[in-house]
Design an enzyme around this catalytic site. Sequence first.
Site, PDB file in Angstrom:
ATOM      1  CD  GLU A 316      -2.618  -1.273   2.600  1.00 46.38           C
ATOM      2  OE1 GLU A 316      -2.137  -0.715   3.614  1.00 46.38           O
ATOM      3  OE2 GLU A 316      -3.674  -1.907   2.629  1.00 46.38           O
ATOM      4  NE  ARG A 360       5.204  14.238   6.464  1.00 46.95           N
ATOM      5  CZ  ARG A 360       6.511  14.173   6.261  1.00 46.95           C
ATOM      6  NH1 ARG A 360       7.144  15.130   5.632  1.00 46.95           N
ATOM      7  NH2 ARG A 360       7.192  13.140   6.679  1.00 46.95           N
ATOM      8  CE1 TYR A 364       3.799  12.864  11.400  1.00 47.42           C
ATOM      9  CE2 TYR A 364       5.439  13.741   9.889  1.00 47.42           C
ATOM     10  CZ  TYR A 364       4.190  13.182  10.123  1.00 47.42           C
ATOM     11  OH  TYR A 364       3.358  12.949   9.074  1.00 47.42           O
ATOM     12  CB  CYS A 391       0.062  33.535  15.912  1.00 50.73           C
ATOM     13  SG  CYS A 391      -0.424  34.980  15.011  1.00 50.73           S
ATOM     14  CD  GLU A 392       1.980  27.405  17.785  1.00 52.65           C
ATOM     15  OE1 GLU A 392       2.556  26.972  18.791  1.00 52.65           O
ATOM     16  OE2 GLU A 392       0.805  27.819  17.774  1.00 52.65           O
TER      17      GLU A 392
END
Length: 464
Positions: A316, A360, A364, A391-392
């Site tokens: 898959e 992403r 992680y 805002c991060e």
Amino acid sequence: MHVAGAIHADVNNAGPQWLRVPNDLNALDSKLWSLTVRRDPDGVLSCGGLKATEAMAEQGSPLYLLDEEDFRDRARGFRDAFAGWQVFYAGKAFLSKTIARWVQEEGLCLDVSSGGELTVALAGGTDPARIAMHGNNKSVAELELALRSGVGRIIVDSLDEIGRIERLCSDNNWQARVMVRVTAGVEAHTHEYIATAHEDQKFGFSISNGQAMVALVRCFYSPHMELLGVHSHIGSQIFDTDGFEVAARRTMKLMAQFSDATGHHLPELDLGGGFGIAYTSVDDPATPDSLARGLREIVAHEAQSYNMAEPLMAIEPGRAIVGPTMMALYTVGTVKMVDLDGGSQRLYVSVDGGMSDNIRPALYAAEYSAVLANRASDQPAVLCRVVGKHCEGGDILVRDVFLPSDITPGDVVVVPGAGAYSREMASNYNHLPRPPVVAVRDRQLSPLVRRETLDDLMRLDVGE
Ligand SMILES: Cc1ncc(COP(=O)(O)O)c(C=O)c1O
């Protein structure tokens, strides 16, 4: 703007150890880019014969651009390398109606993991018999949609789910074709895999504590189910076949034990997805041909050692097909030099997207690379961090990359390998509308998913 002085890469490289200063900032490392990407003689990056700048002029910024020829080529690559096996494209990496159609045209089956993905697959004309339905917590409504549509297989993940399927089948006089998802006690990630005895995660039935055998027996003796076999998925971004070897050994041993206990040979084994791609120049993933060679040997060897017929095999792949096929195009809004410990510096390049279209790196710590796409530059390399507009503080798209020191507002930065789990995982954080996904082929652009608008967002806000 020209940034001069100590930040130049040759003078001061404060990047991670693996990051090399490129010899030529305008060069494109072919393993990162889709088939038709070039840098044209005028320095502009093009895909499918169309310049990045032309695509942006027509479709706006930011933009996910998908190379149709590349997608089809990678799908065929897996189909041909794994001839005789079933290849399910994992729609969770990225799915739209057009993608579902291409997947079917190229002879692949399709794996979906929610009622939403199933709806898209069906709307895209996928033959339901070629669909596999996944999920650790499928709702009754999702199971009903899957069964009513006649999906080829449901990968069952819990005893609760088996009960729900039996009730639906009994009420409606349906028959379900099922596989049992097992945890083989293997956790694989890139170069490493860990084989453990316990499995502390939400998916599947444990082989080691006997739950997998219980589920197999329950499905086998259910009057409402046709049991096809065993399913295992060991992880993501896997570069070799070592983890699959352990998974194949454990799943095929389980199949042999089932056959001893019931006298029935389970006909199918699905080893899942997880085949890795190159996100940066140091990544070196295996080709479908070498993966297929390795996996075929493993399966033949295990079948021989358990004295069983080789099952009909399935894989898959999601990321390995759609990942390198798509790139994300952003417009630079601001550039800002920041002092680091030890006297070095880093240039923060802020673009008009961010963690809402690619979570992403924040989720992680995924690595990406980037290049300047609207022009070539002969300026020296400078260590950069490409960040978004949210805002991060963790709103990072490319943590460490060398870009030309004359990068400036209005430039176009392109991130390759952005096709898998990026736009598909996008959110509306800070109420940013999500960017479109547009396919390009022979200079023609065709939107697969249109740009979201503020009107789209406001339609959901039903307050006064
Ligand atoms: C069951 C299953 N199959 C296939 C995949 C696809 O993995 P990849 O896109 O890494 O190939 C996943 C990813 O999470 C999965 O959970």
